[in-house]
Design a protein around this motif. Structure first.
Motif, short mmCIF file in Angstrom:
data_model
loop_
_atom_site.label_atom_id
_atom_site.label_comp_id
_atom_site.label_asym_id
_atom_site.label_seq_id
_atom_site.Cartn_x
_atom_site.Cartn_y
_atom_site.Cartn_z
N ALA A 75 43.39 39.89 36.24
CA ALA A 75 44.72 39.82 35.64
C ALA A 75 44.88 40.83 34.52
O ALA A 75 45.88 41.55 34.44
N ALA A 76 43.89 40.91 33.62
CA ALA A 76 43.96 41.85 32.51
C ALA A 76 44.01 43.28 33.02
O ALA A 76 44.69 44.15 32.44
N ARG A 82 48.11 50.97 30.77
CA ARG A 82 47.58 52.24 31.26
C ARG A 82 47.36 52.20 32.77
O ARG A 82 47.62 53.19 33.48
N VAL A 83 46.87 51.07 33.27
CA VAL A 83 46.69 50.93 34.72
C VAL A 83 48.04 50.96 35.42
O VAL A 83 48.21 51.65 36.44
N GLN A 84 49.01 50.23 34.88
CA GLN A 84 50.32 50.19 35.52
C GLN A 84 51.00 51.57 35.52
O GLN A 84 51.69 51.92 36.48
N ALA A 85 50.80 52.35 34.47
CA ALA A 85 51.45 53.65 34.37
C ALA A 85 50.75 54.72 35.21
O ALA A 85 51.40 55.55 35.84
N ARG A 86 49.41 54.71 35.21
CA ARG A 86 48.65 55.79 35.84
C ARG A 86 48.05 55.41 37.19
O ARG A 86 47.79 56.29 38.03
N SER A 91 47.13 48.18 40.36
CA SER A 91 47.80 46.99 39.83
C SER A 91 48.45 46.20 40.95
O SER A 91 48.32 44.97 41.02
N SER A 92 49.15 46.89 41.85
CA SER A 92 49.83 46.22 42.95
C SER A 92 48.85 45.51 43.87
O SER A 92 49.08 44.37 44.30
N ALA A 93 47.73 46.17 44.18
CA ALA A 93 46.74 45.57 45.08
C ALA A 93 46.13 44.31 44.47
O ALA A 93 45.95 43.30 45.15
N ILE A 94 45.83 44.36 43.18
CA ILE A 94 45.25 43.18 42.53
C ILE A 94 46.25 42.02 42.55
O ILE A 94 45.89 40.87 42.84
N LEU A 95 47.51 42.32 42.26
CA LEU A 95 48.53 41.26 42.21
C LEU A 95 48.84 40.69 43.60
O LEU A 95 49.42 39.61 43.71
N GLN A 101 45.97 31.88 38.79
CA GLN A 101 44.85 31.18 38.14
C GLN A 101 43.52 31.87 38.44
O GLN A 101 42.69 32.05 37.54
N LEU A 102 43.33 32.27 39.69
CA LEU A 102 42.08 32.94 40.06
C LEU A 102 41.99 34.32 39.44
O LEU A 102 40.93 34.75 38.98
N ARG A 103 43.10 35.04 39.40
CA ARG A 103 43.07 36.37 38.79
C ARG A 103 42.75 36.31 37.30
O ARG A 103 42.21 37.26 36.73
N ASN A 104 43.10 35.21 36.67
CA ASN A 104 42.79 35.03 35.25
C ASN A 104 41.30 34.80 35.01
O ASN A 104 40.83 34.96 33.88
#
Length: 338
Positions: A75-76, A82-86, A91-95, A101-104
């Motif tokens: 999640a972090a 920086r991850v979202q911008a570059r 970011s999309s794949a992780i989400l 809850q699991l990503r946290n």
């Protein structure tokens, strides 16, 4: 669940020393390991808790890349500015994976090292070469709807379940390791293994080695990317097929550079350079994207129940290429495919 010892490492050196002992596992978020313990798939003699080690940060690299600490949560990582911008593809794949809850709880290092969700792997009464070498593979000729169509062997047709790693493969990430022999860096392309005759070896970690970080090189793919995940449910489900695409286009729309990888179809994120070469220098078109899809799927073979993946994967690749070329990436909040 059998009894096991527990040791909380205060330093990386302590962790590596303890982890080099046979039948000892590292424990971080535990989102996969705890399930394996409950099902008696894994029965370690001891767990080494590494959560106090200094790998919980995202750091800038001198070349403009980023270093993702192994203990940073998924999640972090996904929500880091920086991850979202570059690296919006990452970011999309992780989400797209798991649940909030699991990503946290899940960590970057744990995501790299998670094990297959093949039902026969989790069923200790079933034959599974990955769980019990030499016992056979019940998935061959069994219920294999979710399993692999690429890179399989007569010993195993399991798939690797990570979404994050498919994006890392496209981004040419480097995995930093620490073990009894010191530090080393392994390209993500060489980290995971195909099953071959040794399907119990998921990756090329050496005994006692610990993932400390994932390095992302600088990239200029911009907004021409997508992570398209096809699954049975719109959330909290593993991919039947997933596609990560990152393109770099010139002002006229020609493809200058292309990176493509598949998830949900093999023992590791699947990438073929010949497929990318077919896109380079071309204007986006159904013909060009179809040719790239055929090259990416060369040698694919259904196992019976999962024959539909052959058609599904090709269509998903073409759709993902169109999304990336148009700069309209798949939304991970509204998961309906447009």
């Amino acid at each position: 669940m059998r009894n096991f010892g527990y040791f909380r490492a205060a330093s990386a050196a302590e962790a590596v020393q303890a982890g080099a002992t046979p039948q000892v596992h590292y424990l971080a978020g535990g989102t996969n390991l705890v399930d394996l313990l409950k099902y008696r798939v894994e029965q370690p003699e001891a767990l080494v808790d590494i959560n106090r080690l200094p790998y919980g940060h995202i750091e800038e690299l001198p070349d403009g890349g980023l270093r993702l600490g192994a203990l940073v949560t998924n999640a972090a990582t996904a929500y880091d500015a920086r991850v979202q911008a570059r690296y919006p593809l990452l970011s999309s794949a992780i989400l797209a994976g798991a649940s909030a809850q699991l990503r946290n709880a899940a960590t970057n290092g744990g995501n790299l090292n998670q094990r297959t969700r093949c039902p026969y792997f989790y069923d200790v009464a079933a034959a599974c070469n990955k769980r019990e070498p030499g016992s056979g593979c019940a998935a061959l000729g069994g219920h294999n709807r979710d399993l692999a169509i690429l890179g399989t062997s007569e010993s195993c047709i399991a798939t690797f379940p990570s979404d994050m790693c498919v994006a890392l493969r496209v981004l040419d990430a480097q995995v930093r390791l620490l073990g009894p022999a010191g530090e080393r860096v392994v390209p993500i392309a060489e980290y995971h293994r195909l099953p071959g005759a040794e399907p119990w070896r998921d990756n090329n970690l050496l005994p006692g080695e610990l993932v400390t970080a994932i390095d992302l090189p600088p990239t200029d793919f911009g907004q021409h990317y997508t992570y398209l995940k096809i699954r049975d449910r719109l959330s909290y489900a593993f991919a039947l097929v997933s596609v990560a695409v990152a393109l770099r286009l010139d002002e006229a729309g020609h493809v200058l550079d292309a990176h493509l990888a598949l998830g949900g179809v093999a023992h590791k994120p699947w990438r073929v350079s010949e497929a990318e070469d077919l896109l380079t220098g071309q204007l986006p078109s159904a013909e060009v994207f179809g040719a790239a899809a055929d090259a990416l799927l060369a040698g694919a073979k259904g196992q019976g129940e999962n024959d539909f993946k052959l058609v599904l994967a090709r269509r998903a690749i073409v759709r993902a290429c169109w999304q990336a070329a148009a700069g309209t990436p798949q939304s991970q909040s509204d998961k309906h495919i447009r």
